[in-house]
Design an enzyme around this catalytic site. Structure first.
Site, PDB file in Angstrom:
ATOM      1  CG  HIS A 292      63.060 131.598  59.742  1.00  0.00           C
ATOM      2  ND1 HIS A 292      63.051 130.375  60.371  1.00  0.00           N
ATOM      3  CD2 HIS A 292      62.231 131.472  58.679  1.00  0.00           C
ATOM      4  CE1 HIS A 292      62.260 129.545  59.700  1.00  0.00           C
ATOM      5  NE2 HIS A 292      61.742 130.183  58.672  1.00  0.00           N
ATOM      6  CD  GLU A 293      60.170 134.566  57.363  1.00  0.00           C
ATOM      7  OE1 GLU A 293      60.127 134.162  56.182  1.00  0.00           O
ATOM      8  OE2 GLU A 293      59.689 133.923  58.306  1.00  0.00           O
TER       9      GLU A 293
ATOM     10  CG  HIS B 180      62.560 131.311  53.832  1.00  0.00           C
ATOM     11  ND1 HIS B 180      62.499 129.974  53.482  1.00  0.00           N
ATOM     12  CD2 HIS B 180      61.911 131.410  55.014  1.00  0.00           C
ATOM     13  CE1 HIS B 180      61.842 129.300  54.411  1.00  0.00           C
ATOM     14  NE2 HIS B 180      61.479 130.153  55.367  1.00  0.00           N
TER      15      HIS B 180
ATOM     16  N   GLY C 263      55.975 135.150  60.104  1.00  0.00           N
ATOM     17  CA  GLY C 263      56.770 135.678  58.999  1.00  0.00           C
ATOM     18  C   GLY C 263      56.562 134.815  57.770  1.00  0.00           C
TER      19      GLY C 263
ATOM     20  CB  CYS D 217      59.810 126.754  58.464  1.00  0.00           C
ATOM     21  SG  CYS D 217      59.866 127.482  56.819  1.00  0.00           S
ATOM     22  CG  LEU D 218      54.125 129.467  57.954  1.00  0.00           C
ATOM     23  CD1 LEU D 218      53.255 130.574  57.388  1.00  0.00           C
ATOM     24  CD2 LEU D 218      53.383 128.712  59.049  1.00  0.00           C
TER      25      LEU D 218
ATOM     26  CD  GLN E  68      58.300 130.649  53.960  1.00  0.00           C
ATOM     27  OE1 GLN E  68      58.372 131.761  54.445  1.00  0.00           O
ATOM     28  NE2 GLN E  68      57.978 129.575  54.671  1.00  0.00           N
TER      29      GLN E  68
HETATM   30 ZN    ZN Z   1      60.478 129.634  57.083  1.00  0.00          ZN
END
Ligand code: ZN
Length: 193
Positions: A133-134, A137, A43, A91-92, A48
């Site tokens: 989670h997304e 963000h 995701g 998380c990226l 991000q």
């Molecule tokens: Zn993340």
């Protein structure tokens, strides 16, 4: 396009609803998927990659070979949280860091896809976790903001490493000053929000 890392200020900012989807935005979404696959993610939220829009992309399989499982959520709204489940998340924007997060086990997500069609999904399991989670963000919330005191203590030193990495990259001029970052985001909002 690149994935920005904690504690970049764009990650702590509340994203704005999109009012128009144009060809350039569709192209950006394609780049987001590519970047997500390159980084072995499942995701990726627009902020991000330093875009201020309420938009995220998901592919539960994490595989570019399963393009039919790709989902784009524009202006998503979550509702009907049910149950509770704890699982490890990463998380990226915090590469290499993992910690257990407790969240509702299932959730309804409604939003729009790139064709402007309304999409509603009752998600459970991994997909429920990804969309929560997304969606976090988009509200400027990261998974480390949802940890128990003990889990947070476990990763305290790693977070500190991310902070000093950010500061040294800013000193090198690789990351602009806050004012410059926010001015760029405001321009992007003017274009499509
Ligand atoms: Zn993340």
């Amino acid at each position: 396009m690149r994935v920005i890392h904690y504690p970049h200020p764009t990650l702590q900012r509340v994203s704005k609803p999109l009012r128009r989807v144009d060809a350039d935005l569709r192209k950006l979404v394609g780049e987001m998927f590519d970047l997500m696959y390159q980084n072995k993610g499942i995701g990726l939220a627009a902020n991000q990659v330093d875009l201020p829009y309420r938009l995220f992309v998901v592919n539960e399989s994490g595989s570019p070979k399963e393009r039919d499982r790709e989902m784009v959520f524009i202006n998503p709204v979550l509702s009907k949280p049910k149950g509770s489940d704890e699982a490890e998340e990463g998380c990226l924007s915090l590469p290499g860091l993992y910690a257990p997060v407790r969240r509702p086990a299932s959730i309804r997500i409604s939003g729009y896809n790139l064709s402007g069609e309304e999409v509603t999904i009752d998600a459970e399991g991994l997909l429920a976790r990804i969309v929560q989670h997304e969606n976090d963000h988009l509200d400027g919330v990261m998974f480390v903001d949802r940890l128990s005191q003990t889990a947070l203590l476990d990763i305290k030193d790693k977070l500190e490493e991310f902070r000093s990495e950010f500061l040294s990259r800013r000193d090198l001029g690789e990351i602009p000053a806050d004012a410059k970052i926010f001015a760029t985001l405001a321009e992007l909002e003017k274009l499509r929000c």
